[in-house]
Write a protein that holds these residues in place. Structure first.
Motif, PDB file in Angstrom:
ATOM      1  N   VAL A  84      -1.824   5.478  34.901  1.00 13.37           N
ATOM      2  CA  VAL A  84      -0.415   5.845  34.844  1.00 13.37           C
ATOM      3  C   VAL A  84       0.279   5.575  36.166  1.00 13.37           C
ATOM      4  N   ARG A 207       3.338   0.322  26.791  1.00 20.84           N
ATOM      5  CA  ARG A 207       4.113   1.483  27.207  1.00 20.84           C
ATOM      6  C   ARG A 207       5.600   1.360  26.935  1.00 20.84           C
ATOM      7  N   PHE A 214       3.434   8.111  31.317  1.00 15.88           N
ATOM      8  CA  PHE A 214       3.177   8.098  32.751  1.00 15.88           C
ATOM      9  C   PHE A 214       2.537   9.391  33.237  1.00 15.88           C
ATOM     10  N   SER A 460      -1.411  14.100  36.406  1.00 16.31           N
ATOM     11  CA  SER A 460      -1.033  14.201  35.002  1.00 16.31           C
ATOM     12  C   SER A 460      -1.269  15.596  34.470  1.00 16.31           C
TER      13      SER A 460
END
Length: 573
Positions: A84, A207, A214, A460
């Motif tokens: 990401v 994406r 992300f 994340s």
């Protein structure tokens, strides 16, 4: 997401054998169509094209410099964006380094924290004189996500909506009901994803733009894959963008909505946000593409209803385009024509599609075929290709979503129709778990890499969210890699427009294969025949058990798939 809505499409009911369903459908259509709005007639608008002299920009000169250092005859270069941070930082770096043009083409741009930061870099590029064009499919521009349309009223930015729908933008359900008199057109969407700077560097892959792609979403995390490209191949990407941008189905936002209407779509008042000063503020001068681009919190000037989160506010690793590892290789662009989405017969409009090209490439496999597709509904033609490959002894291995990890359960209803037949012919099926721990494609838990940047997953929230596979790639004989927006299903083949890069490189193909195989070994079940049923086998040493039922799927998901399966034709899944 390729399937635009998760419940069975109304058009699917029309193809069922239920006479009552058909009667009800006709009554509903007659009632709704009477009050349905329509899209205004397309007005003349200026055509525009990609920057014609990329070598005259800093990004173009950087490509030439790196090519000279590489001493190779191949003039296009690639790197996989397998984390990401790599995916996010590369887009910021291109926006910051652009001097002439910035072109974005997406199926969905969500109004959330990561998009706020990214679009502020895009807006900063426009402020310093970069021509910015944003082409967005119109299906998801509803609710909070309609805020993205404010970008169309920024100086230096043009925003067009592809295949626009009439009706309210307050909710997706309302828009669908308001357009039921055009149910076939609702199904045809522009699914392409591109981010191109100065016609010299570009990104394509699976994406969309948003937190879920992300690493910043607290509900779902998409496991995805992009490729960063540089050199002449980018001119092919730009040419495809231009065809869509100048197509009659691309409407300027101003032809559909006024600035006041966009403002009224904002839900609620502005939320307080912390002040941003110093290095975090975007620069008004073009960045040196050889200098690291630092990704940090930017002022909220594009999406004022979006409050930055800790994930996006955190400092992300910098990206230096002068040091990004590149693999130089021959390549070609596979891209559908915009007419594929036009009115009329699907097959006549589609012509030779990206998925058709993939099927032809697959037929040339001699030893090994690896497929990663989140929505996998093969259809008769693809099944024939797989059967022929297996008869020749070619190993065919597929990674797709399990029911628990699939964000579109209707697509799973189509996939499961083919599961037993695929297994019987010797196709190896792997289904990804919904547990986000270790679910990324980077090959190293939360931070390895393929040929890409190898940056970590950047804070994340995936520890509390559900992982869902979203990558789309095909690897043939460890020498050809195809990475793009397409799924291996009939929707991608005949209804949605798609784009992909075909790279003839053992290094890129091997890196992509390692990413897929790492998922096989770490976070996916292998599905096997077990008498009259199926068995889901955990990888050796896994901390989760084998099972004889759809793993980790709750009753609600199982019930929904059972409900949809009898009615939904493959082409609509």
């Amino acid at each position: 997401m390729v399937v635009p809505f998760h419940l069975p499409p109304v058009g699917a009911i029309a193809h069922s054998r239920s006479f009552l369903a058909r009667v009800l459908l006709m009554l509903l259509l007659a009632t709704w169509a009477a009050g349905c709005a329509s899209v205004p007639a397309q007005q003349p608008r200026p055509a525009s094209h990609a920057w014609a002299e990329p070598q005259a920009t800093a990004l173009g000169r950087l490509v030439d410099s790196r090519h000279a250092q590489a001493r190779t005859r191949s003039d296009s270069a690639f790197t996989l964006l397998d984390s990401v941070d790599a995916a996010f930082a590369s887009r910021v770096a291109l926006a910051d380094a652009a001097q002439r043009t910035l072109d974005l083409q997406y199926y969905a741009i969500h109004a959330d924290a990561s998009t706020e930061v990214l679009l502020e870099h895009v807006r900063a590029a426009a402020r310093r004189g970069v021509r910015v064009r944003v082409l967005l499919d119109d299906f998801n521009t509803v609710g909070e996500d309609a805020q993205v349309l404010r970008l169309a009223f920024e100086p230096g930015v043009e925003l067009r909506l592809f295949n626009p729908l009439a009706g309210s933008r307050k909710s997706l359900v309302g828009r669908i009901f308001g357009s039921l008199h055009e149910v076939d057109r609702i199904q045809k969407r522009m699914h392409n994803k591109q981010f191109i700077a100065d016609n010299a560097w570009g990104i394509t892959g699976g994406r969309n733009l948003g937190d879920a792609y992300f690493g910043g979403d607290d509900k779902s995390t998409f496991v995805d894959l992009d490729v960063l490209a540089a050199g002449p191949i980018v001119r092919q990407m730009s040419a495809s963008f231009d065809r869509y941008w100048n197509d009659e189905l691309a409407y300027p936002v101003q032809a559909l909505l006024s600035a006041d209407e966009v403002e009224r779509l904002r839900a609620g008042g502005e939320k307080p946000r912390p002040p941003v000063t110093g290095a975090a503020a975007p620069s008004s001068a073009p960045a040196d593409p050889g200098a690291a681009a630092s990704v940090a919190l930017r002022p909220a000037a594009v999406l004022p209803n979006v409050t930055p989160t800790a994930v996006v506010s955190a400092q992300r690793p910098p990206l230096d385009l002068a040091k990004v590892p590149l693999t130089w290789a021959p390549a070609a662009l596979l891209a559908d024509e915009p007419g594929k989405i036009g009115p009329g017969d699907d097959e006549a409009n589609a012509g030779e599609t990206v998925v058709d090209g993939l099927l032809q490439l697959m037929q040339g496999a001699r030893r090994d075929l690896l497929v990663i597709s989140p929505y996998f509904v093969p259809g008769a033609e693809m099944m024939r290709v797989f059967a022929e490959l297996r008869q020749r002894g070619v190993a065919v291995r597929v990674l797709t979503n399990s029911l628990a990890s699939n964000d579109a359960p209707a697509a799973h209803a189509g996939y499961r129709r083919y599961r037993r037949e695929l297994l019987a012919m010797g196709v190896e099926l792997h289904e990804m778990r919904s547990d986000p721990q270790g679910a990324d494609l980077s090959g190293g838990g939360r931070g390895g890499s393929g040929v890409g940047l190898g940056s970590a997953a950047g804070g994340s929230k995936s520890g509390t969210s559900r992982a869902s596979l979203h990558s789309k790639a095909v690897v043939i004989d460890r020498r050809l890699a195809v990475i793009g927006s397409m799924n291996l299903d009939l929707r991608s083949q005949r209804k949605n427009s798609e784009i992909a890069l075909l790279v003839r490189s053992p290094a890129i193909a091997e890196a992509a294969a390692r990413l897929i195989e790492a998922s096989f070994a770490r976070n996916a079940y292998r599905v096997e025949l077990a008498g009259d049923g199926l068995r889901w086998r955990a990888p050796p040493g896994a901390d989760y058990p084998d099972t004889s039922g759809e793993p980790e799927a709750d009753f609600k998901r199982r019930f929904l798939v059972d409900l949809v399966a009898p009615f939904a034709p493959d082409a609509m899944l």
